[in-house]
Enzyme design. Structure first.
Site, PDB file in Angstrom:
ATOM      1  N   ASN A  11       0.872  -1.171   0.000  1.00  0.00           N
ATOM      2  CA  ASN A  11       0.000   0.000   0.000  1.00  0.00           C
ATOM      3  C   ASN A  11       0.911   1.224   0.000  1.00  0.00           C
ATOM      4  O   ASN A  11       1.551   1.519   0.997  1.00  0.00           O
ATOM      5  CB  ASN A  11      -0.883  -0.041   1.260  1.00  0.00           C
ATOM      6  CG  ASN A  11      -1.717   1.213   1.435  1.00  0.00           C
ATOM      7  OD1 ASN A  11      -1.767   2.064   0.537  1.00  0.00           O
ATOM      8  ND2 ASN A  11      -2.364   1.341   2.578  1.00  0.00           N
ATOM      9  N   TRP A  12       0.964   1.888  -1.137  1.00  0.00           N
ATOM     10  CA  TRP A  12       1.892   3.021  -1.255  1.00  0.00           C
ATOM     11  C   TRP A  12       1.336   4.295  -0.623  1.00  0.00           C
ATOM     12  O   TRP A  12       2.022   5.316  -0.588  1.00  0.00           O
ATOM     13  CB  TRP A  12       2.253   3.251  -2.743  1.00  0.00           C
ATOM     14  CG  TRP A  12       3.151   2.194  -3.300  1.00  0.00           C
ATOM     15  CD1 TRP A  12       3.688   1.124  -2.621  1.00  0.00           C
ATOM     16  CD2 TRP A  12       3.649   2.095  -4.649  1.00  0.00           C
ATOM     17  NE1 TRP A  12       4.483   0.378  -3.458  1.00  0.00           N
ATOM     18  CE2 TRP A  12       4.478   0.944  -4.705  1.00  0.00           C
ATOM     19  CE3 TRP A  12       3.469   2.851  -5.806  1.00  0.00           C
ATOM     20  CZ2 TRP A  12       5.125   0.547  -5.887  1.00  0.00           C
ATOM     21  CZ3 TRP A  12       4.112   2.461  -6.981  1.00  0.00           C
ATOM     22  CH2 TRP A  12       4.931   1.323  -7.015  1.00  0.00           C
ATOM     23  N   LYS A  13       0.106   4.255  -0.196  1.00  0.00           N
ATOM     24  CA  LYS A  13      -0.523   5.413   0.472  1.00  0.00           C
ATOM     25  C   LYS A  13      -0.328   6.684  -0.373  1.00  0.00           C
ATOM     26  O   LYS A  13      -0.316   6.588  -1.588  1.00  0.00           O
ATOM     27  CB  LYS A  13       0.031   5.550   1.899  1.00  0.00           C
ATOM     28  CG  LYS A  13      -0.118   4.236   2.683  1.00  0.00           C
ATOM     29  CD  LYS A  13       0.193   4.342   4.139  1.00  0.00           C
ATOM     30  CE  LYS A  13      -0.010   2.979   4.806  1.00  0.00           C
ATOM     31  NZ  LYS A  13       0.241   3.011   6.251  1.00  0.00           N
ATOM     32  N   GLU A 169      -4.839  -5.569  10.702  1.00  0.00           N
ATOM     33  CA  GLU A 169      -3.802  -4.575  10.931  1.00  0.00           C
ATOM     34  C   GLU A 169      -4.032  -3.893  12.275  1.00  0.00           C
ATOM     35  O   GLU A 169      -4.832  -2.944  12.355  1.00  0.00           O
ATOM     36  CB  GLU A 169      -3.829  -3.520   9.825  1.00  0.00           C
ATOM     37  CG  GLU A 169      -3.631  -4.088   8.442  1.00  0.00           C
ATOM     38  CD  GLU A 169      -3.121  -3.025   7.481  1.00  0.00           C
ATOM     39  OE1 GLU A 169      -1.999  -3.168   7.014  1.00  0.00           O
ATOM     40  OE2 GLU A 169      -3.847  -2.047   7.260  1.00  0.00           O
ATOM     41  N   GLY A 175       2.992   1.697  10.880  1.00  0.00           N
ATOM     42  CA  GLY A 175       3.912   2.825  10.729  1.00  0.00           C
ATOM     43  C   GLY A 175       4.667   3.174  12.001  1.00  0.00           C
ATOM     44  O   GLY A 175       5.288   4.221  12.092  1.00  0.00           O
ATOM     45  N   SER A 215       3.992  -2.644  10.218  1.00  0.00           N
ATOM     46  CA  SER A 215       5.454  -2.698  10.348  1.00  0.00           C
ATOM     47  C   SER A 215       6.055  -4.036   9.906  1.00  0.00           C
ATOM     48  O   SER A 215       6.974  -4.545  10.553  1.00  0.00           O
ATOM     49  CB  SER A 215       5.874  -2.346  11.773  1.00  0.00           C
ATOM     50  OG  SER A 215       5.455  -1.027  12.090  1.00  0.00           O
ATOM     51  N   GLY A 236       3.010  -1.174   4.254  1.00  0.00           N
ATOM     52  CA  GLY A 236       3.063   0.242   3.922  1.00  0.00           C
ATOM     53  C   GLY A 236       4.494   0.661   3.652  1.00  0.00           C
ATOM     54  O   GLY A 236       5.017   0.516   2.544  1.00  0.00           O
TER      55      GLY A 236
HETATM   56  P1  PGA Z   1       3.270  -0.101   7.646  1.00  0.00           P
HETATM   57  O1  PGA Z   1       1.769   0.117   7.125  1.00  0.00           O
HETATM   58  O2  PGA Z   1       3.801  -1.327   6.975  1.00  0.00           O
HETATM   59  O3  PGA Z   1       3.987   1.138   7.258  1.00  0.00           O
HETATM   60  O4  PGA Z   1       3.184  -0.285   9.139  1.00  0.00           O
HETATM   61  C1  PGA Z   1       0.900  -0.965   6.992  1.00  0.00           C
HETATM   62  C2  PGA Z   1      -0.404  -0.501   6.390  1.00  0.00           C
HETATM   63  O5  PGA Z   1      -0.844   0.610   6.709  1.00  0.00           O
HETATM   64  O6  PGA Z   1      -1.012  -1.210   5.568  1.00  0.00           O
END
Ligand code: PGA
Length: 253
Positions: A11-13, A169, A175, A215, A236
């Site tokens: 997920n590149w957000k 999640e 994050g 993470s 992410g």
């Molecule tokens: P992260 O995000 O890997 O940066 O913790 C995961 C997500 O939001 O899908």
């Protein structure tokens, strides 16, 4: 036990311009060339979707969007429909991500409508659920997950949901660098699968993939993936760099 093909999803957000997304997708495509037994999905931002779809043609990497709106068309400024996503080349769509719940008013009810809109266009929903730190500390993890699943999947039957992916999640792990232990992940995944068994029957529950997100990094992916009910990862931060993400894809090597 039914074997489930692992899915590693990025997920590149709100990261990468169209040009940067094309660059990263091209690099990823060559890095994962020849991978077997693992499915891969990346979800760039809307404006990059069509361009990235061109890059991914002929590769094993599926394209996903990060959200959609449930109406088909009309006066809904700023929104995007499932049909538009399919037209842009998407096969998947992330729905109910915690950031959407936290910052954009997403609720279990809107998630339900979005899942319906996705499957009406044969888009595969990646349905995200997870508890906050306060909810975990209060011992409410399972009741939170129970409600998110029951309301999010309300009024569906198992046939509607074939192919759907669930992503567990824990919000406190997203994050933050704080990954759930693999035991915590397994416990939550097992709970989700048994709830899906209750709601939709064993054949569905045994085939649905439940991803872990929060993470996930090259140094913890393998341990997580060894757990029996962890069928992949929604990533992410570590999905933004193609080299790092490809290490997740090759978690078994
Ligand atoms: P992260 O995000 O890997 O940066 O913790 C995961 C997500 O939001 O899908």
């Amino acid at each position: 036990m039914t074997s489930r093909t692992p899915l590693i999803a990025g997920n590149w957000k709100m990261n990468k311009t169209g040009t940067q997304a094309v660059e990263a997708a091209s690099r990823l495509k060559s890095l994962v060339n020849g991978v077997r037994g693992v499915q891969i999905m990346i979800a760039p931002t809307y404006t990059a979707l069509s361009q990235v779809a061109q890059v991914l043609k002929g590769s094993a990497i599926a394209l996903g969007a990060q959200d959609l709106f449930w109406e088909k068309q009309g006066a809904f400024t700023g929104k995007i429909s499932s049909e538009m996503l399919v037209d842009a080349g998407c096969s998947h769509v992330i729905i109910g991500h915690s950031e959407r719940r936290q910052f954009f008013g997403e609720t279990d009810q809107t998630v339900n409508r979005k899942i319906r809109a996705a499957i009406s266009e044969k888009l595969i929903p990646v349905f995200c659920i997870g508890e906050s730190e306060a909810e975990r500390d209060a011992g409410d993890t399972f009741s939170v997950l129970d409600k998110q699943v029951r309301v999010g999947l309300k009024d569906f039957v198992s046939d509607d949901l074939s192919g759907i992916v669930v992503a567990y999640e824990p919000i406190w792990a997203i994050g933050t660098g704080k990954t759930a232990t693999r035991e915590q992940a397994q416990e939550a995944h097992q709970f989700i699968r048994s709830l899906l068994d209750t709601l939709f029957g064993k054949p569905f529950a045994n085939t649905v993939r439940v991803l872990y997100g929060g993470s996930v990094k090259p140094d913890n992916v393998r341990a997580l993936m060894e757990m029996p009910d962890v069928d992949g990862a929604l990533v992410g931060g570590a999905s933004l760099d193609p080299e790092t993400f490809s290490k997740l894809v090759f978690f078994n090597d």
